[in-house]
Design an enzyme around this catalytic site. Structure first.
Site, PDB file in Angstrom:
ATOM      1  N   TYR A 125     -10.076  -3.238  -5.084  1.00  0.00           N
ATOM      2  CA  TYR A 125      -8.730  -3.153  -5.139  1.00  0.00           C
ATOM      3  C   TYR A 125      -8.190  -4.391  -4.498  1.00  0.00           C
ATOM      4  CZ  TYR A 125      -9.045   1.844  -6.320  1.00  0.00           C
ATOM      5  OH  TYR A 125      -9.208   2.856  -6.945  1.00  0.00           O
ATOM      6  N   PRO A 138      -2.424  10.640 -11.611  1.00  0.00           N
ATOM      7  CA  PRO A 138      -2.015  12.091 -11.886  1.00  0.00           C
ATOM      8  C   PRO A 138      -0.325  12.176 -12.316  1.00  0.00           C
ATOM      9  CG  PRO A 138      -1.947  11.572  -9.591  1.00  0.00           C
ATOM     10  CD  PRO A 138      -2.683  10.426 -10.050  1.00  0.00           C
TER      11      PRO A 138
END
Length: 325
Positions: free
Chosen positions: A61, A231
């Site tokens: 990341y 999500p």
């Protein structure tokens, strides 16, 4: 309160996770600035303020800067580490002039990756380590050796995977002394294959579904925590402009907004509550650095408990864009 699979393994965590992928700035070699650290601190504080105690990382990341940034926060708050759960991932390698981007589950790479993760975070251990994406060259015995060394040294407490099928998990677990505890998958009100795979059994429509058969059931039966990345579907149901989106997405966004209004809550809470209503006790990984948007997720767990079957199916069928068979 519904007990989550991670809690049965002795990992006390929250129903929501803060994904730390945006921490540290751009995906390049530019240095971390004080502004990057301040942004991350605000995101962490917003998460803690709504009861989030678990933070999700990966060694790739922002090319390691996300973990470095989080490590600076931990260094400034020495009592924080024992109050939270830290999860990170390894196994993806960037390409260069000589070789392409690839996956690597070799013993050497796993051990080297974890050492780098711990150094960047400034901590002695990870609560959970996930293998990031399936490696076609994976040898379970070699992975087991790496996991065993990490476990015995105290560097990693528990292990899991991300984006793996039931068959891949079974194949890996036959070499492991302990079961995997997590499988992280892309699941959302937009990404519905995890549901369509089940409802389209013995249906021609099922041939177009792209999800591992039996994966949800396998994880539920074996107490493997299902986590959901993406999500919130990049905000498509909670305020993002939708001019370029199909009618089913626009209609579902309107339905989410109406439900949030009627229930006195936020669209984010409805979207996450819908996902968390599933019997698998799905644990969403919120991938935003925006404190306001993080706090907007506060009501998700209570909305999941209050959501009726009719409400859940209204959202599901609306997002599908077609009636169930």
């Amino acid at each position: 309160m519904r007990i989550m699979p991670l809690e049965t393994r002795g990992i006390s965590t929250s129903r929501l996770i803060l994904g730390c992928m945006p921490f540290g700035g751009e995906w390049n070699d530019a240095p971390i600035t004080e502004e990057h650290v301040l942004q991350a601190e605000k995101a962490v504080d917003a998460a803690l303020s709504i009861g989030i105690s678990m933070f999700d990382h990966a060694d790739i990341y922002t090319r390691g800067k996300a973990e470095q940034t989080f490590g600076r926060i931990l260094q400034a708050r020495p009592g924080m580490r024992e109050q939270i759960v830290i999860q990170s991932k390894c196994g993806i390698r960037f390409g260069n002039d000589d070789v392409p981007g690839r996956f690597d589950f070799s013993k050497e790479h796993i051990l080297e990756s974890v050492n780098g993760i711990l150094q960047r975070l400034g901590t002695d251990y990870l609560d959970v380590l996930l293998l990031h994406r399936p490696d076609p060259l994976m040898e379970p015995d070699e992975v087991a050796e790496a996991f065993g060394k990490l476990k015995s040294s105290g560097k990693v407490r528990y292990f899991g995977v991300s984006n793996m099928s039931a068959a891949q998990i079974r194949y890996l677990e036959q070499a492991l002394p302990e079961s995997l505890v997590v499988n992280q998958l892309e699941l959302s009100l937009e990404r519905l294959d995890f549901l369509d795979q089940g409802v389209h059994v013995n249906q021609k429509a099922g041939t177009s579904v792209n999800f591992s058969e039996g994966l949800m059931e396998y994880c539920q039966s074996n107490r493997i925590q299902i986590q959901a990345w993406g999500p919130l579907a990049q905000g498509k149901f909670s305020g993002r402009p939708l001019d370029d989106q199909p009618e089913n997405i626009r209609a579902t966004a309107a339905l989410v907004q109406q439900m949030a209004h009627d229930k006195g809550t936020t669209p984010e809470a409805i979207v996450l509550g819908w996902l968390m209503r599933h019997p698998a006790k799905i644990q969403p990984v919120i991938g935003t650095i925006n404190p306001e948007r993080i706090r907007a997720c506060r009501d998700a767990e209570s909305q999941s408990r209050m959501m009726t079957r009719d409400e859940w199916y209204k959202l599901y069928v609306s997002s599908r864009g077609v009636n169930l068979p």
